[in-house]
Design a protein around this motif. Structure first.
Motif, PDB file in Angstrom:
ATOM      1  N   ASN A  91      -8.408  -3.986 -12.833  1.00  0.00           N
ATOM      2  CA  ASN A  91      -8.082  -2.579 -12.557  1.00  0.00           C
ATOM      3  C   ASN A  91      -8.923  -1.911 -11.490  1.00  0.00           C
ATOM      4  OD1 ASN A  91      -5.864  -2.424 -14.355  1.00  0.00           O
ATOM      5  ND2 ASN A  91      -7.323  -2.365 -16.051  1.00  0.00           N
ATOM      6  N   TYR A  92      -9.477  -2.679 -10.580  1.00  0.00           N
ATOM      7  CA  TYR A  92     -10.032  -2.073  -9.378  1.00  0.00           C
ATOM      8  C   TYR A  92      -8.904  -2.135  -8.356  1.00  0.00           C
ATOM      9  CZ  TYR A  92     -12.959  -0.574  -5.603  1.00  0.00           C
ATOM     10  OH  TYR A  92     -13.468   0.153  -4.563  1.00  0.00           O
ATOM     11  N   CYS A  93      -8.143  -1.070  -8.275  1.00  0.00           N
ATOM     12  CA  CYS A  93      -6.861  -1.080  -7.574  1.00  0.00           C
ATOM     13  C   CYS A  93      -6.995  -1.343  -6.073  1.00  0.00           C
ATOM     14  CB  CYS A  93      -6.134   0.234  -7.838  1.00  0.00           C
ATOM     15  SG  CYS A  93      -5.815   0.493  -9.605  1.00  0.00           S
ATOM     16  N   SER A  94      -7.998  -0.881  -5.446  1.00  0.00           N
ATOM     17  CA  SER A  94      -8.376  -1.138  -4.042  1.00  0.00           C
ATOM     18  C   SER A  94      -7.372  -0.691  -2.985  1.00  0.00           C
ATOM     19  CB  SER A  94      -8.733  -2.606  -3.819  1.00  0.00           C
ATOM     20  OG  SER A  94      -7.639  -3.469  -3.932  1.00  0.00           O
ATOM     21  N   TYR A  95      -6.304  -0.057  -3.373  1.00  0.00           N
ATOM     22  CA  TYR A  95      -5.370   0.480  -2.395  1.00  0.00           C
ATOM     23  C   TYR A  95      -5.592   1.980  -2.291  1.00  0.00           C
ATOM     24  CZ  TYR A  95      -1.135   1.982  -0.106  1.00  0.00           C
ATOM     25  OH  TYR A  95      -0.273   2.545   0.779  1.00  0.00           O
ATOM     26  N   PRO A  96      -5.696   2.555  -1.133  1.00  0.00           N
ATOM     27  CA  PRO A  96      -5.373   2.036   0.194  1.00  0.00           C
ATOM     28  C   PRO A  96      -6.545   1.387   0.941  1.00  0.00           C
ATOM     29  CG  PRO A  96      -5.677   4.398   0.327  1.00  0.00           C
ATOM     30  CD  PRO A  96      -5.858   4.009  -1.123  1.00  0.00           C
ATOM     31  N   ALA A 120      -2.230  -4.513  -5.726  1.00  0.00           N
ATOM     32  CA  ALA A 120      -3.159  -3.379  -5.598  1.00  0.00           C
ATOM     33  C   ALA A 120      -2.392  -2.066  -5.503  1.00  0.00           C
ATOM     34  CB  ALA A 120      -4.063  -3.560  -4.382  1.00  0.00           C
ATOM     35  N   ILE A 121      -1.280  -2.077  -4.775  1.00  0.00           N
ATOM     36  CA  ILE A 121      -0.446  -0.877  -4.668  1.00  0.00           C
ATOM     37  C   ILE A 121       0.123  -0.518  -6.040  1.00  0.00           C
ATOM     38  CG2 ILE A 121       1.721   0.031  -3.727  1.00  0.00           C
ATOM     39  CD1 ILE A 121       1.074  -1.587  -1.149  1.00  0.00           C
ATOM     40  N   ALA A 122       0.646  -1.514  -6.766  1.00  0.00           N
ATOM     41  CA  ALA A 122       1.201  -1.262  -8.099  1.00  0.00           C
ATOM     42  C   ALA A 122       0.123  -0.739  -9.041  1.00  0.00           C
ATOM     43  CB  ALA A 122       1.827  -2.537  -8.652  1.00  0.00           C
TER      44      ALA A 122
END
Length: 162
Positions: A91-96, A120-122
């Motif tokens: 859960n470190y999404c990193s987006y954007p 990452a976008i999801a």
């Protein structure tokens, strides 16, 4: 900690000479910075590979994201993708950020990187959606409390001065 982040910022800004003047941080299990500096100094591939083999998954997925960037910067594609997947899966999404991080420039056309980018976008969209739902729920609960007279401030007995 400040050395680690100074190295990160300077390398991302293209200030390699300044970054390589900073010694690697002395933080347990953060050997990734030794590898990152070796890459910035253009040390032999065998040395970089040996340092890359010592990079460990961290308890904090944000750190795993940083390590993935270090590995990508150093041309350690498979390991970089593995670390990036671990970060996103935790859960470190990193987006954007993933789209702007220069450490990943060499991976942008990689098919596995593109799949991780979509993950990452999801992850980011799910986070935002859940945050908005939670904000609505809290606002709704406060509105109901206020309507019921439950949100009235209560006075607490404060002793008066003699």
């Amino acid at each position: 900690w400040s050395k680690a982040h100074a190295i990160e910022v300077l390398l991302r800004e293209g200030k390699t000479d300044e970054a390589t003047r900073i010694p690697a941080p002395q933080i347990a299990h953060w050997d990734s910075y030794k590898m990152l500096l070796a890459c910035a100094r253009h040390e032999p591939a065998s040395q970089i590979q040996a340092l890359a083999s010592k990079v460990e998954v961290d308890d904090d997925p944000e750190v795993d994201y940083f390590f993935a960037g270090h590995l990508a910067y150093c041309g350690q594609t498979e390991t970089a993708l593995r670390f990036l997947k671990i970060a996103i899966d935790r859960n470190y999404c990193s987006y954007p950020a993933i789209d702007k991080d220069p450490f990943f420039d060499g991976l942008r056309e990689n098919a596995r990187f593109q799949k991780l980018r979509q993950a990452a976008i999801a992850c980011h969209e799910d986070f935002v959606s859940n945050r908005e739902k939670q904000q609505f729920t809290v606002a709704d609960a406060l509105s109901k409390q206020h309507s019921a007279g439950l949100a009235q401030p209560k006075s607490i007995g404060v002793p008066s001065s003699p």
